[in-house]
Design an enzyme around this catalytic site. Structure first.
Site, PDB file in Angstrom:
ATOM      1  N   HIS A  59       0.861  -1.187   0.000  1.00 34.63           N
ATOM      2  CA  HIS A  59       0.000   0.000   0.000  1.00 34.63           C
ATOM      3  C   HIS A  59       0.898   1.238   0.000  1.00 34.63           C
ATOM      4  O   HIS A  59       2.039   1.185   0.460  1.00 34.63           O
ATOM      5  CB  HIS A  59      -0.881   0.026   1.245  1.00 34.63           C
ATOM      6  N   GLU A  61       0.942   3.793   1.859  1.00 32.11           N
ATOM      7  CA  GLU A  61       1.433   4.169   3.193  1.00 32.11           C
ATOM      8  C   GLU A  61       2.616   3.300   3.617  1.00 32.11           C
ATOM      9  O   GLU A  61       3.582   3.807   4.194  1.00 32.11           O
ATOM     10  CB  GLU A  61       0.324   4.022   4.257  1.00 32.11           C
ATOM     11  N   CYS A  89      -5.995   1.799   6.025  1.00 29.48           N
ATOM     12  CA  CYS A  89      -6.610   0.538   6.437  1.00 29.48           C
ATOM     13  C   CYS A  89      -5.996   0.125   7.789  1.00 29.48           C
ATOM     14  O   CYS A  89      -5.043   0.752   8.254  1.00 29.48           O
ATOM     15  CB  CYS A  89      -6.357  -0.529   5.373  1.00 29.48           C
ATOM     16  N   CYS A  92      -2.105  -0.465   7.613  1.00 31.09           N
ATOM     17  CA  CYS A  92      -1.337   0.778   7.481  1.00 31.09           C
ATOM     18  C   CYS A  92      -1.424   1.610   8.758  1.00 31.09           C
ATOM     19  O   CYS A  92      -0.425   2.187   9.191  1.00 31.09           O
ATOM     20  CB  CYS A  92      -1.833   1.572   6.275  1.00 31.09           C
TER      21      CYS A  92
END
Length: 171
Positions: A59, A61, A89, A92
């Site tokens: 992701h 992040e 999420c 993260c």
């Protein structure tokens, strides 16, 4: 007066994160972009790369946290700001807590997986040892539109692929 310049900074940096999200979309990745800013300077930027890396943890992040930590040579990202186009999420959000980021600024809320209050509250959570401050909805409409357009386009491609497959099976 100070609040206006902070708000202006948030918009400025979120626009940069949105540019990263658009780059992700061009690569057929979910359009999420992120950057880490320290003392007004971008130290790292990233976008989702789960498909390219065949990695469910890639992701924006996660990548930007790794990159910023390498850049400043410290796993603690103290006195930094994370800008991300979509609400983090749970994975993260957990990493953000571990990195000790004091401020998280995000664009679009994620009603299906957001961990900053939309579904869960990992950030901030008074039971955890580190509680980043969260600023929500900075250019959220623009970030949400990017996501919506991406998924509509993807659904359209899936429908046309399904029709092609069905047409082929009629031979």
């Amino acid at each position: 007066m100070g609040d206006m310049s902070v708000e202006r900074d948030h918009y400025h940096f979120m626009k940069m994160a949105l540019a990263m999200a658009k780059r992700a979309a061009r690569q057929e990745e979910v359009p999420v972009g992120a950057l880490i800013v320290q003392e007004g300077r971008v130290v790292a930027r990233a976008h989702n790369q789960t498909k390219a890396r065949h990695d469910p943890t890639a992701h924006a992040e996660m990548i930007v946290l790794q990159s910023a930590s390498q850049s400043i040579r410290n796993e603690r990202l103290l006195n930094t700001v994370l800008y991300v186009t979509k609400e983090p999420c749970p994975m993260c959000a957990g990493a953000i807590v571990q990195a000790r980021i004091p401020l998280v600024v995000f664009g679009a809320r994620d009603p299906k997986g957001g961990a900053c209050g939309s579904v869960l509250r990992v950030i901030p959570n008074k039971k955890l040892n580190h509680r980043p401050v969260v600023v929500r909805d900075v250019l959220g409409d623009e970030a949400a539109a990017l996501l919506k357009e991406f998924f509509q386009e993807r659904r359209g491609k899936m429908k046309s692929h399904k029709k092609l497959v069905e047409a082929g099976s009629n031979d």
